[in-house]
Design a protein around this motif. Sequence first.
Motif: not given
Length: 114
Positions: A1-26
């Motif tokens: 869990m990143t510091p930003a996610v921890r902060l958003a949770k602590k502040a009760q800010i609603p959010f979604d985590i979107l994930e994808y596989s990064h292309d190292p050539h991009c």
Amino acid sequence: MTPAVRLAKKAQIPFDILEYSHDPHCAAYGEEAANTLGLDTAQVFKTLLVATDKTHAPLAVALVPVDHQLNLKTVAKCLGQKKLQMADAELAQKSSGYLVGGISPLAQKNRYPP
């Protein structure tokens, strides 16, 4: 869990985590994320750090849509500076606590002006 996610949770800010596989050539991380996730590039933002000549705040944070370029002259004017440059990637990572391509505007290691 990143510091930003921890902060958003602590502040009760609603959010979604979107994930994808990064292309190292991009190198355009934000555009890649938007395209891979099927999002409008105007609604996905990149966090950029700029170097200032101020000792007490050597960096500043800027957010822009991934389909835009940061206007350094405009940011310099907002910060009362004559000239700015993009912060070195290594310095940006060290000061923010995040890796380039994933720097969050939230919960950085150091606080800088927006």
